[in-house]
Design a protein around this motif. Structure first.
Motif, PDB file in Angstrom:
ATOM      1  N   GLU A   6       0.713  -1.246   0.044  1.00 42.10           N
ATOM      2  CA  GLU A   6       0.047  -0.059   0.052  1.00 42.10           C
ATOM      3  C   GLU A   6       0.898   1.298   0.094  1.00 42.10           C
ATOM      4  O   GLU A   6       2.067   1.289   0.474  1.00 42.10           O
ATOM      5  CB  GLU A   6      -0.750  -0.021   1.324  1.00 42.10           C
ATOM      6  CG  GLU A   6      -1.775  -1.119   1.390  1.00 42.10           C
ATOM      7  CD  GLU A   6      -1.177  -2.236   2.167  1.00 42.10           C
ATOM      8  OE1 GLU A   6      -1.881  -3.016   2.897  1.00 42.10           O
ATOM      9  OE2 GLU A   6       0.079  -2.263   2.291  1.00 42.10           O
ATOM     10  N   GLY A   8       0.255   5.900  -0.466  1.00 41.73           N
ATOM     11  CA  GLY A   8      -0.707   6.977  -0.633  1.00 41.73           C
ATOM     12  C   GLY A   8      -1.384   7.671   0.491  1.00 41.73           C
ATOM     13  O   GLY A   8      -1.969   8.785   0.485  1.00 41.73           O
ATOM     14  N   ARG A  19      -5.756   9.425  -2.569  1.00 44.11           N
ATOM     15  CA  ARG A  19      -5.945   7.794  -3.268  1.00 44.11           C
ATOM     16  C   ARG A  19      -4.864   7.136  -2.779  1.00 44.11           C
ATOM     17  O   ARG A  19      -3.738   7.511  -2.693  1.00 44.11           O
ATOM     18  CB  ARG A  19      -5.783   8.463  -4.919  1.00 44.11           C
ATOM     19  CG  ARG A  19      -6.014   7.056  -5.565  1.00 44.11           C
ATOM     20  CD  ARG A  19      -6.140   7.225  -7.154  1.00 44.11           C
ATOM     21  NE  ARG A  19      -4.582   7.081  -7.663  1.00 44.11           N
ATOM     22  CZ  ARG A  19      -4.220   6.940  -8.903  1.00 44.11           C
ATOM     23  NH1 ARG A  19      -5.181   6.717  -9.615  1.00 44.11           N
ATOM     24  NH2 ARG A  19      -2.869   7.061  -9.057  1.00 44.11           N
ATOM     25  N   SER A  21      -3.044   3.267  -2.941  1.00 38.98           N
ATOM     26  CA  SER A  21      -2.804   2.483  -4.181  1.00 38.98           C
ATOM     27  C   SER A  21      -2.287   1.024  -3.390  1.00 38.98           C
ATOM     28  O   SER A  21      -1.697   1.161  -2.313  1.00 38.98           O
ATOM     29  CB  SER A  21      -1.580   2.939  -4.733  1.00 38.98           C
ATOM     30  OG  SER A  21      -1.899   4.149  -5.591  1.00 38.98           O
ATOM     31  N   CYS A  22      -2.624  -0.166  -3.959  1.00 38.72           N
ATOM     32  CA  CYS A  22      -2.500  -1.270  -3.437  1.00 38.72           C
ATOM     33  C   CYS A  22      -1.512  -1.901  -4.659  1.00 38.72           C
ATOM     34  O   CYS A  22      -2.382  -2.622  -5.506  1.00 38.72           O
ATOM     35  CB  CYS A  22      -3.583  -2.224  -3.135  1.00 38.72           C
ATOM     36  SG  CYS A  22      -3.244  -3.644  -2.594  1.00 38.72           S
ATOM     37  N   TRP A  36     -10.082  -3.757   0.785  1.00 35.69           N
ATOM     38  CA  TRP A  36      -9.461  -2.557   1.654  1.00 35.69           C
ATOM     39  C   TRP A  36     -10.008  -2.814   2.999  1.00 35.69           C
ATOM     40  O   TRP A  36     -11.247  -2.926   3.307  1.00 35.69           O
ATOM     41  CB  TRP A  36      -9.708  -1.011   1.046  1.00 35.69           C
ATOM     42  CG  TRP A  36      -8.716  -0.522  -0.048  1.00 35.69           C
ATOM     43  CD1 TRP A  36      -9.070  -0.972  -1.512  1.00 35.69           C
ATOM     44  CD2 TRP A  36      -7.442  -0.305   0.039  1.00 35.69           C
ATOM     45  NE1 TRP A  36      -7.701  -0.454  -2.088  1.00 35.69           N
ATOM     46  CE2 TRP A  36      -6.911   0.017  -1.357  1.00 35.69           C
ATOM     47  CE3 TRP A  36      -6.432  -0.140   1.177  1.00 35.69           C
ATOM     48  CZ2 TRP A  36      -5.724   0.403  -1.647  1.00 35.69           C
ATOM     49  CZ3 TRP A  36      -5.266   0.471   0.781  1.00 35.69           C
ATOM     50  CH2 TRP A  36      -4.810   0.480  -0.541  1.00 35.69           C
ATOM     51  N   ARG A  71      -9.406  -0.418 -10.011  1.00 35.26           N
ATOM     52  CA  ARG A  71      -8.288  -1.135 -10.427  1.00 35.26           C
ATOM     53  C   ARG A  71      -7.698  -1.004 -11.872  1.00 35.26           C
ATOM     54  O   ARG A  71      -8.646  -0.550 -12.690  1.00 35.26           O
ATOM     55  CB  ARG A  71      -8.215  -2.831 -10.169  1.00 35.26           C
ATOM     56  CG  ARG A  71      -9.240  -3.596 -11.159  1.00 35.26           C
ATOM     57  CD  ARG A  71      -9.559  -4.814 -10.774  1.00 35.26           C
ATOM     58  NE  ARG A  71     -10.207  -5.709 -12.047  1.00 35.26           N
ATOM     59  CZ  ARG A  71     -10.882  -6.762 -11.881  1.00 35.26           C
ATOM     60  NH1 ARG A  71     -10.960  -7.160 -10.748  1.00 35.26           N
ATOM     61  NH2 ARG A  71     -11.481  -7.397 -12.956  1.00 35.26           N
ATOM     62  N   ASP A  72      -6.493  -1.039 -11.733  1.00 35.97           N
ATOM     63  CA  ASP A  72      -5.650  -0.915 -13.092  1.00 35.97           C
ATOM     64  C   ASP A  72      -5.175  -2.302 -13.417  1.00 35.97           C
ATOM     65  O   ASP A  72      -4.133  -2.676 -12.875  1.00 35.97           O
ATOM     66  CB  ASP A  72      -4.745   0.044 -13.128  1.00 35.97           C
ATOM     67  CG  ASP A  72      -4.156   0.471 -14.433  1.00 35.97           C
ATOM     68  OD1 ASP A  72      -3.718  -0.508 -15.117  1.00 35.97           O
ATOM     69  OD2 ASP A  72      -3.902   1.495 -14.943  1.00 35.97           O
ATOM     70  N   THR A  77      -2.703  -2.753 -10.172  1.00 36.78           N
ATOM     71  CA  THR A  77      -2.656  -2.114  -8.910  1.00 36.78           C
ATOM     72  C   THR A  77      -4.329  -1.981  -8.423  1.00 36.78           C
ATOM     73  O   THR A  77      -5.020  -1.763  -9.585  1.00 36.78           O
ATOM     74  CB  THR A  77      -2.339  -0.813  -8.978  1.00 36.78           C
ATOM     75  OG1 THR A  77      -0.693  -1.022  -9.231  1.00 36.78           O
ATOM     76  CG2 THR A  77      -2.301   0.038  -7.718  1.00 36.78           C
ATOM     77  N   TYR A  79      -6.971   0.574  -6.397  1.00 31.15           N
ATOM     78  CA  TYR A  79      -6.909   1.992  -5.880  1.00 31.15           C
ATOM     79  C   TYR A  79      -8.115   2.051  -4.751  1.00 31.15           C
ATOM     80  O   TYR A  79      -9.182   1.427  -5.103  1.00 31.15           O
ATOM     81  CB  TYR A  79      -6.955   2.929  -6.848  1.00 31.15           C
ATOM     82  CG  TYR A  79      -5.950   2.941  -7.726  1.00 31.15           C
ATOM     83  CD1 TYR A  79      -6.009   2.283  -9.270  1.00 31.15           C
ATOM     84  CD2 TYR A  79      -4.560   3.529  -7.534  1.00 31.15           C
ATOM     85  CE1 TYR A  79      -5.009   2.312  -9.972  1.00 31.15           C
ATOM     86  CE2 TYR A  79      -3.553   3.249  -8.418  1.00 31.15           C
ATOM     87  CZ  TYR A  79      -3.754   2.852  -9.686  1.00 31.15           C
ATOM     88  OH  TYR A  79      -2.623   2.746 -10.558  1.00 31.15           O
ATOM     89  N   GLN A  81     -10.002   5.361  -3.669  1.00 29.05           N
ATOM     90  CA  GLN A  81     -10.135   7.000  -4.058  1.00 29.05           C
ATOM     91  C   GLN A  81     -11.017   7.425  -2.676  1.00 29.05           C
ATOM     92  O   GLN A  81     -12.163   6.793  -2.713  1.00 29.05           O
ATOM     93  CB  GLN A  81     -10.681   7.448  -5.364  1.00 29.05           C
ATOM     94  CG  GLN A  81     -11.018   8.728  -5.449  1.00 29.05           C
ATOM     95  CD  GLN A  81      -9.635   9.701  -5.547  1.00 29.05           C
ATOM     96  OE1 GLN A  81      -8.865   9.197  -6.038  1.00 29.05           O
ATOM     97  NE2 GLN A  81      -9.610  10.685  -4.627  1.00 29.05           N
ATOM     98  N   CYS A  95      -4.580  -3.334   2.270  1.00 33.49           N
ATOM     99  CA  CYS A  95      -5.438  -4.016   1.281  1.00 33.49           C
ATOM    100  C   CYS A  95      -5.092  -5.680   1.500  1.00 33.49           C
ATOM    101  O   CYS A  95      -4.151  -5.877   2.086  1.00 33.49           O
ATOM    102  CB  CYS A  95      -4.773  -3.749  -0.134  1.00 33.49           C
ATOM    103  SG  CYS A  95      -3.287  -3.932  -0.504  1.00 33.49           S
TER     104      CYS A  95
END
Length: 126
Positions: A6, A8, A19, A21-22, A36, A71-72, A77, A79, A81, A95
């Protein structure tokens, strides 16, 4: 080897945004559920949001309309937000994931998480 990291977390004023991130390794976030969680001082850890392998998302009532999990897949990753932050959102945020493509959820809580990150601290001041 499954790993989650994690980042951010920060200190922000009430009403602000962050935001988280994981970053995942050892598995694809598109093939597993990721959740999360958070833990505030002197309180038990609680689920916040989940994104299923199929892409559906789930939230705990206390973050609905303020937090968004996404997610991306290319970045592998997930996220979180967070907007309209409140002092009661102050916590260590983690996460986690569970083995397998399918998972159980209870509202915005991922059931039976097996792998955890080390956490990132969020502090919201009034």
């Amino acid at each position: 080897q499954v790993q989650l990291m994690e980042s951010g977390g920060d200190s922000v004023q009430s009403g602000g945004s962050l935001r988280l991130s994981c970053a995942a390794s050892g598995f694809s976030v598109s093939n597993r559920c990721v959740g999360w969680f958070r833990q505030a001082p002197r309180r038990e850890r609680e689920g916040v949001a989940v994104i299923r392998s199929g892409g559906n998302t789930y939230y705990q009532e206390f973050v609905k309309g303020r937090f968004t999990i996404s997610r991306d897949n290319a970045e592998n990753t997930v996220y979180l937000q967070m907007s309209s932050l409140k002092p009661e959102d102050t916590a260590m945020y983690y996460c986690a994931t569970a083995p397998g493509y399918l998972c159980e959820t209870q509202g915005g809580t991922l059931s039976d998480p097996t792998y955890w990150g080390q956490g990132t601290q969020v502090i919201v001041s009034s």
